[in-house]
Design a protein around this motif. Structure first.
Motif, short mmCIF file in Angstrom:
data_model
loop_
_atom_site.label_atom_id
_atom_site.label_comp_id
_atom_site.label_asym_id
_atom_site.label_seq_id
_atom_site.Cartn_x
_atom_site.Cartn_y
_atom_site.Cartn_z
N LEU A 161 -8.87 -12.38 13.51
CA LEU A 161 -9.95 -11.43 13.74
C LEU A 161 -10.54 -11.01 12.40
O LEU A 161 -9.80 -10.61 11.49
CB LEU A 161 -9.42 -10.21 14.49
N MET A 162 -11.85 -11.11 12.29
CA MET A 162 -12.51 -10.75 11.05
C MET A 162 -13.81 -10.03 11.40
O MET A 162 -14.44 -10.34 12.41
CB MET A 162 -12.79 -12.00 10.22
N GLN A 163 -14.20 -9.12 10.53
CA GLN A 163 -15.47 -8.42 10.72
C GLN A 163 -16.63 -9.30 10.31
O GLN A 163 -16.48 -10.25 9.52
CB GLN A 163 -15.49 -7.14 9.91
N LEU A 202 -19.20 -14.47 7.74
CA LEU A 202 -19.07 -14.78 9.15
C LEU A 202 -20.06 -13.99 10.00
O LEU A 202 -20.34 -12.82 9.73
CB LEU A 202 -17.64 -14.50 9.62
N LYS A 203 -20.55 -14.67 11.01
CA LYS A 203 -21.50 -14.07 11.96
C LYS A 203 -20.86 -14.04 13.35
O LYS A 203 -19.94 -14.81 13.62
CB LYS A 203 -22.76 -14.93 12.03
N PRO A 204 -21.35 -13.19 14.23
CA PRO A 204 -20.78 -13.16 15.59
C PRO A 204 -20.82 -14.53 16.27
O PRO A 204 -19.88 -14.88 17.01
CB PRO A 204 -21.69 -12.16 16.32
N VAL A 255 -14.90 -12.73 15.65
CA VAL A 255 -15.71 -11.99 14.70
C VAL A 255 -16.18 -10.70 15.36
O VAL A 255 -16.86 -10.75 16.40
CB VAL A 255 -16.92 -12.82 14.22
N SER A 256 -15.82 -9.59 14.79
CA SER A 256 -16.20 -8.30 15.37
C SER A 256 -17.35 -7.68 14.59
O SER A 256 -17.44 -7.80 13.37
CB SER A 256 -15.00 -7.35 15.34
N SER A 257 -18.23 -7.03 15.32
CA SER A 257 -19.41 -6.43 14.68
C SER A 257 -19.23 -4.92 14.54
O SER A 257 -18.29 -4.34 14.99
CB SER A 257 -20.65 -6.73 15.50
#
Length: 123
Positions: free
Chosen positions: A11-13, A86-88, A121-123
Protein backbone atom coordinates in the motif's frame (compact mmCIF):
# COMPACT_ATOMS: atom_id res chain seq x y z
CA UNK A 1 10.72 -26.51 -12.70
CA UNK A 2 10.59 -22.84 -13.60
CA UNK A 3 9.43 -20.45 -10.91
CA UNK A 4 8.99 -16.71 -10.96
CA UNK A 5 8.32 -15.07 -7.61
CA UNK A 6 7.27 -11.44 -7.38
CA UNK A 7 7.62 -9.38 -4.22
CA UNK A 8 7.63 -5.78 -3.07
CA UNK A 9 4.01 -4.83 -3.56
CA UNK A 10 2.01 -3.07 -0.90
CA UNK A 11 0.00 0.00 0.00
CA UNK A 12 1.40 3.35 -1.02
CA UNK A 13 0.04 6.87 -1.17
CA UNK A 14 -0.37 8.77 -4.41
CA UNK A 15 3.01 10.14 -5.41
CA UNK A 16 4.91 7.44 -3.54
CA UNK A 17 7.29 4.76 -4.75
CA UNK A 18 7.63 0.99 -4.58
CA UNK A 19 10.29 -1.32 -5.91
CA UNK A 20 9.02 -4.65 -7.20
CA UNK A 21 11.25 -7.68 -7.61
CA UNK A 22 10.86 -10.91 -9.53
CA UNK A 23 13.23 -13.75 -8.70
CA UNK A 24 13.57 -16.50 -11.28
CA UNK A 25 14.69 -20.08 -10.83
CA UNK A 26 14.80 -23.22 -12.94
CA UNK A 27 15.74 -21.51 -16.17
CA UNK A 28 18.76 -20.10 -17.95
CA UNK A 29 17.95 -16.52 -17.11
CA UNK A 30 19.97 -14.93 -19.88
CA UNK A 31 17.97 -16.87 -22.49
CA UNK A 32 14.87 -14.95 -21.51
CA UNK A 33 13.41 -11.54 -22.08
CA UNK A 34 11.54 -10.45 -18.98
CA UNK A 35 8.53 -8.21 -18.66
CA UNK A 36 6.13 -6.69 -16.20
CA UNK A 37 2.41 -6.67 -16.75
CA UNK A 38 -0.45 -5.59 -14.53
CA UNK A 39 -4.05 -6.58 -14.22
CA UNK A 40 -7.16 -5.40 -12.40
CA UNK A 41 -10.32 -7.46 -11.94
CA UNK A 42 -12.34 -7.80 -15.11
CA UNK A 43 -9.63 -6.36 -17.34
CA UNK A 44 -7.02 -7.89 -19.59
CA UNK A 45 -3.41 -8.14 -18.56
CA UNK A 46 -1.71 -4.90 -19.53
CA UNK A 47 1.87 -4.45 -20.65
CA UNK A 48 3.97 -2.25 -18.36
CA UNK A 49 7.65 -2.76 -19.21
CA UNK A 50 9.95 -5.26 -20.85
CA UNK A 51 13.69 -5.79 -20.83
CA UNK A 52 15.85 -7.90 -23.11
CA UNK A 53 18.29 -10.55 -21.92
CA UNK A 54 21.19 -8.17 -21.38
CA UNK A 55 19.24 -5.24 -19.99
CA UNK A 56 20.43 -3.15 -22.91
CA UNK A 57 16.97 -2.67 -24.40
CA UNK A 58 14.04 -1.64 -22.26
CA UNK A 59 10.53 -0.75 -23.37
CA UNK A 60 7.71 0.93 -21.48
CA UNK A 61 4.01 1.50 -21.83
CA UNK A 62 3.27 5.16 -22.46
CA UNK A 63 1.28 5.29 -19.22
CA UNK A 64 4.37 4.59 -17.10
CA UNK A 65 7.17 6.10 -19.18
CA UNK A 66 9.25 8.49 -17.11
CA UNK A 67 7.85 7.13 -13.83
CA UNK A 68 8.76 3.44 -13.84
CA UNK A 69 12.19 1.90 -14.42
CA UNK A 70 12.83 -1.74 -15.27
CA UNK A 71 16.18 -3.40 -14.69
CA UNK A 72 17.64 -6.85 -14.25
CA UNK A 73 20.51 -8.48 -12.40
CA UNK A 74 21.51 -11.60 -14.34
CA UNK A 75 23.85 -12.81 -11.61
CA UNK A 76 20.92 -12.77 -9.15
CA UNK A 77 18.37 -13.95 -11.75
CA UNK A 78 16.14 -11.10 -10.72
CA UNK A 79 14.23 -8.43 -12.58
CA UNK A 80 13.07 -5.22 -10.93
CA UNK A 81 10.45 -2.58 -11.50
CA UNK A 82 11.01 0.68 -9.69
CA UNK A 83 7.74 2.60 -9.58
CA UNK A 84 7.68 6.29 -8.69
CA UNK A 85 5.07 9.06 -8.65
CA UNK A 86 2.38 6.44 -8.26
CA UNK A 87 -1.12 7.29 -9.44
CA UNK A 88 -4.44 5.70 -8.45
CA UNK A 89 -4.62 4.08 -11.88
CA UNK A 90 -1.37 2.21 -11.16
CA UNK A 91 -3.17 0.07 -8.58
CA UNK A 92 -3.21 -3.52 -9.84
CA UNK A 93 -1.70 -6.94 -9.40
CA UNK A 94 1.72 -6.84 -11.03
CA UNK A 95 3.03 -9.95 -12.76
CA UNK A 96 6.40 -10.74 -14.20
CA UNK A 97 6.70 -12.91 -17.27
CA UNK A 98 9.56 -14.69 -18.98
CA UNK A 99 9.82 -15.26 -22.71
CA UNK A 100 12.60 -17.18 -24.41
CA UNK A 101 14.04 -14.96 -27.11
CA UNK A 102 13.07 -11.47 -28.13
CA UNK A 103 11.12 -8.88 -26.21
CA UNK A 104 7.43 -8.63 -27.07
CA UNK A 105 4.46 -6.84 -25.52
CA UNK A 106 1.80 -9.51 -26.06
CA UNK A 107 1.15 -11.44 -22.83
CA UNK A 108 0.08 -14.45 -24.87
CA UNK A 109 3.67 -14.83 -26.13
CA UNK A 110 5.18 -15.37 -22.69
CA UNK A 111 6.30 -18.79 -21.49
CA UNK A 112 6.18 -18.42 -17.72
CA UNK A 113 4.41 -16.24 -15.18
CA UNK A 114 4.68 -15.49 -11.51
CA UNK A 115 1.70 -15.33 -9.17
CA UNK A 116 1.76 -11.57 -8.90
CA UNK A 117 2.20 -8.93 -6.23
CA UNK A 118 -0.52 -6.47 -5.32
CA UNK A 119 0.04 -2.72 -5.53
CA UNK A 120 -2.55 -0.52 -3.87
CA UNK A 121 -2.45 3.25 -4.22
CA UNK A 122 -4.38 5.39 -1.78
CA UNK A 123 -5.36 8.99 -2.42
Amino acid sequence: QVQLAESGGGLMQVGGSLKLSCAASGLTFTDYAMAWFRQTPGKEREFVAAINWSGGSIYYADSVKGRFTASRDNAQKTVYLETTRLKPEDAATYYCGARKGLVVRDPGEFDYWGRGTQVTVSS
